[in-house]
Motif scaffolding. Sequence first.
Motif, PDB file in Angstrom:
ATOM      1  N   TYR B 228     -31.980  12.489  33.895  1.00 34.56           N
ATOM      2  CA  TYR B 228     -31.358  13.606  33.175  1.00 34.56           C
ATOM      3  C   TYR B 228     -30.325  14.329  34.025  1.00 34.56           C
ATOM      4  CZ  TYR B 228     -34.217  13.336  28.990  1.00 34.56           C
ATOM      5  OH  TYR B 228     -34.772  12.935  27.811  1.00 34.56           O
ATOM      6  N   TYR B 229     -30.375  14.137  35.343  1.00 36.08           N
ATOM      7  CA  TYR B 229     -29.320  14.731  36.170  1.00 36.08           C
ATOM      8  C   TYR B 229     -28.180  13.748  36.396  1.00 36.08           C
ATOM      9  CZ  TYR B 229     -26.754  16.961  39.924  1.00 36.08           C
ATOM     10  OH  TYR B 229     -25.748  17.521  40.661  1.00 36.08           O
ATOM     11  N   PRO B 232     -25.822  12.000  33.103  1.00 39.50           N
ATOM     12  CA  PRO B 232     -24.718  12.847  32.626  1.00 39.50           C
ATOM     13  C   PRO B 232     -23.653  13.083  33.697  1.00 39.50           C
ATOM     14  CG  PRO B 232     -26.832  13.818  32.053  1.00 39.50           C
ATOM     15  CD  PRO B 232     -27.119  12.674  32.966  1.00 39.50           C
ATOM     16  N   LYS B 233     -24.101  13.281  34.949  1.00 35.00           N
ATOM     17  CA  LYS B 233     -23.145  13.550  36.017  1.00 35.00           C
ATOM     18  C   LYS B 233     -22.180  12.377  36.211  1.00 35.00           C
ATOM     19  CE  LYS B 233     -23.365  17.306  38.578  1.00 35.00           C
ATOM     20  NZ  LYS B 233     -22.266  18.294  38.471  1.00 35.00           N
ATOM     21  N   ASN B 236     -20.076  11.900  33.273  1.00 39.69           N
ATOM     22  CA  ASN B 236     -19.373  13.144  32.967  1.00 39.69           C
ATOM     23  C   ASN B 236     -19.456  13.492  31.479  1.00 39.69           C
ATOM     24  OD1 ASN B 236     -18.069  15.434  33.770  1.00 39.69           O
ATOM     25  ND2 ASN B 236     -16.006  14.573  33.506  1.00 39.69           N
ATOM     26  N   ARG B 237     -20.617  13.330  30.934  1.00 40.26           N
ATOM     27  CA  ARG B 237     -20.896  13.683  29.538  1.00 40.26           C
ATOM     28  C   ARG B 237     -22.193  14.466  29.515  1.00 40.26           C
ATOM     29  NH1 ARG B 237     -17.537  10.742  25.530  1.00 40.26           N
ATOM     30  NH2 ARG B 237     -15.920  10.323  27.053  1.00 40.26           N
ATOM     31  N   PRO B 238     -22.297  15.458  28.641  1.00 41.60           N
ATOM     32  CA  PRO B 238     -23.612  16.104  28.529  1.00 41.60           C
ATOM     33  C   PRO B 238     -24.632  15.121  27.972  1.00 41.60           C
ATOM     34  CG  PRO B 238     -22.112  16.892  26.831  1.00 41.60           C
ATOM     35  CD  PRO B 238     -21.305  16.040  27.743  1.00 41.60           C
ATOM     36  N   VAL B 239     -25.893  15.375  28.288  1.00 42.02           N
ATOM     37  CA  VAL B 239     -26.951  14.510  27.775  1.00 42.02           C
ATOM     38  C   VAL B 239     -26.870  14.499  26.244  1.00 42.02           C
ATOM     39  CG1 VAL B 239     -28.663  16.372  27.788  1.00 42.02           C
ATOM     40  CG2 VAL B 239     -29.415  14.010  27.934  1.00 42.02           C
ATOM     41  N   TYR B 242     -29.994  17.819  24.378  1.00 46.27           N
ATOM     42  CA  TYR B 242     -30.805  18.602  25.307  1.00 46.27           C
ATOM     43  C   TYR B 242     -32.125  18.987  24.654  1.00 46.27           C
ATOM     44  CZ  TYR B 242     -32.068  21.745  29.026  1.00 46.27           C
ATOM     45  OH  TYR B 242     -32.739  22.330  30.073  1.00 46.27           O
ATOM     46  N   ARG B 243     -32.060  19.217  23.345  1.00 52.20           N
ATOM     47  CA  ARG B 243     -33.277  19.561  22.608  1.00 52.20           C
ATOM     48  C   ARG B 243     -34.292  18.408  22.694  1.00 52.20           C
ATOM     49  NH1 ARG B 243     -33.816  22.868  17.732  1.00 52.20           N
ATOM     50  NH2 ARG B 243     -31.573  23.156  17.859  1.00 52.20           N
TER      51      ARG B 243
END
Lengths: 60, 723
Positions: B228-229, B232-233, B236-239, B242-243
Amino acid sequence: MEVVYITIGVSVIVAIIFFIAFIKSVKSGQYEDTYTPSVRMLFDDELVTEDKEKKEKSTK
Amino acid sequence: MEKEQFYYDNKIVKMFLWATILWGVVGMLVGLLVALLFIYPGYLEFAGSDNAISWLSFGRLRPLHTNAVIFAFVGNGIFLGVYYSTQRLLKARMFNDVLSRIHFWGWQAIIVAAAITLPLGFNSSKEYAELEWPIDIAVVLIWVIFGINLIGTILKRRQRHIYVAIWFYIATLVTIAVLYIFNNLEMPVTAFKSYSVYSGVQDALVQWWYGHNAVAFFLTTPILGLMYYFVPKVANRPVYSYRLSIIHFWTLIFLYIWAGPHHLLYTALPEWAQNLGTVFSIMLIFPSWGGMINGLLTLRGAWDKVRENPVLKFFVVAITGYGMATFEGPMLSFKNLNAIGHYTDWIVGHVHIGALAWNGFMIAGIVYWLAEKLWKTPLYSKKLANTHFWLGTLGILFYAIPLYVAGFTQAFMWKQFNPDGTLVYGNFLETVTQVLPMYAMRAIGGTLYLTGFILLAINVIKTAKAGSKVEDELAEAVPLKKISGQRIAGEGWHTWLERRTVLFTILVTVAILIGGLVEIVPLILVKSNVTKIESVKPYTPLELEGRDIYIREGCNNCHSQMIRPFRSEVERYGEYSKAGEFVYDFPFLWGSRRTGPDVHRIGGKYNDNWHFNHMLDPRSTSPGSIMPRYSWLIKNDLNASNLEDKMSGLAKLGVPYSDEEISGAKQSLLTQAKEIENNLRQDPEFVSNYGSSNVQNKEIVALIAYLQRLGTDIKGNTKTALK
């Protein structure tokens, strides 16, 4: 099979600890925003120009 | 509020990175060594076949391999990712640099201690918890140090929201501590020998409650946090959601802890406990696949990056491997599939999908990405990383697929009957030699995977040489404002007190837990005992020493002592195993894999000479066998100097050894050993070869005594039982 008092007991205690953590985290608003955190973690906060920033801090 | 400046500790991340690479190579190399033993059982007998080297035998090297890859390679890989991501997610340097260093060096010292003691045969026999009690204590201490460091960092964070990865780290910290302590409750008898405080069925339940959660909370939750870290890093996209990650986390940790009994289906464990394990294991597919989908879909619209970025390639295969392993897990927890898969190489294939794809590839991706970040330079060679990726992926396939084939082959051969009701493959060896080509392919797969990993080592070393030497990274963030209305600024003591109270409470709880348990647990368990079987008696002194040799040599790595109630097993091995037969088994030795046949009813099946010759050279009695030679058992004198301590230790745990039995133990041991030597001397060949030596003093005699006792208590044969 008396050992189940231990395994189930410990499992339930661990579960209760996590349940309390869950309730507390909900109440403290950890999950009110389920979008921003996923984007915020993408930004780096490292300062590349180290020496300049140090000087800036003292003037601030 | 004004921004604060602070430094991230990159030095510690680099230290863990090098340790990850080093132990990765070592752990996988030992894996390859043991894989080759399946094809060339004698290739490590450098001093000649009559002088087999004890510390290079399979039973001692296999625990070294599992411990090295789990706790040394993946362990350091977890700490590497945790120390990097925690600082950035919480916008704070790690709580205390000294604790970070103690954590690092303490963990490495434990690994070195394990690497020395396991080949020497200091082994508690419990899978993934083989380390003996002094090292167990060190593990708990270092883990607590890690805990203080992690929680301390959370408390001094500058980012109020705790990102989901941190939750996974917290769950890892708490659960592993609790499980490790409970599974390793032992009664020490010497500096490096202890007995589990639980016996038989009870020990089995605690062991697999721990064992499965070692997979769950050491090989899964921390890696999910890293996923989860880092996914995305790197992308370069959000997960993706998140919910979903939050739902994933909470359901996963509430379900996982109940899944352990699926390792004991169809054993002597009570059926309700088996069913509990099955139900929770099947439910686990939902959070597991939720996590997999969340990880893979994070790359939605960014799949072009996967083509260009080797790091993302590693992540994609890793997450896919996680999905496969977590599909297989619930499937294998169905009793009817478990009846096929249990004890076969299917399980070995299954865990290696998890280990090689999920753990190994996640860590490889993280290492490549961090090498660029930490040394602030592009990777030395992207091409080399891509080569690693393809070698590794091929390695995984060459490893897992042959073992799936081997697993099904074994299961069906074990269960196949002739029309007249006899077993088609009555000789177990046929089912072993049949799958030897699969073992060869597995070794090729392992070689490919290891070669790929060595390329990673070269790549990272070259990158580090070219890169910057900066150890600490400057960062800035706004400090956290206290929410509480009454206490705003200028009340530093409160922050201080809050931090201390939390830590203090945790430490006190841990201390009380350990202290209380050591006292209480044996008390609860001593009187307990599963359905009593009157004819089941404690081991004689010689058998007890033999059992400790069985544990030392790691026989339980390849031989089970648990006959399941199937027609095929009863036909092959004898009466199925009853819970009441194991009440004096501290620890239990049911095993989890049948590379060789089950030995629970081996007692009385062969004569003493057969066992003697078989241990000296398994190929002489069983042509084609792949068992190691145990020639040192015939040379080594039996060291029974701690016999009385062992017996009184067991007596405290509830084994009914009387004071007279304990004081007369040495005499009883000699009498029984003499008896066995007399039996052995009935063979003229034995007399001509070993007639002059004092065989009754050798370790082999104790082992034979133990093997001849196994499973005989309910045969109505009380001859060998303690008088």
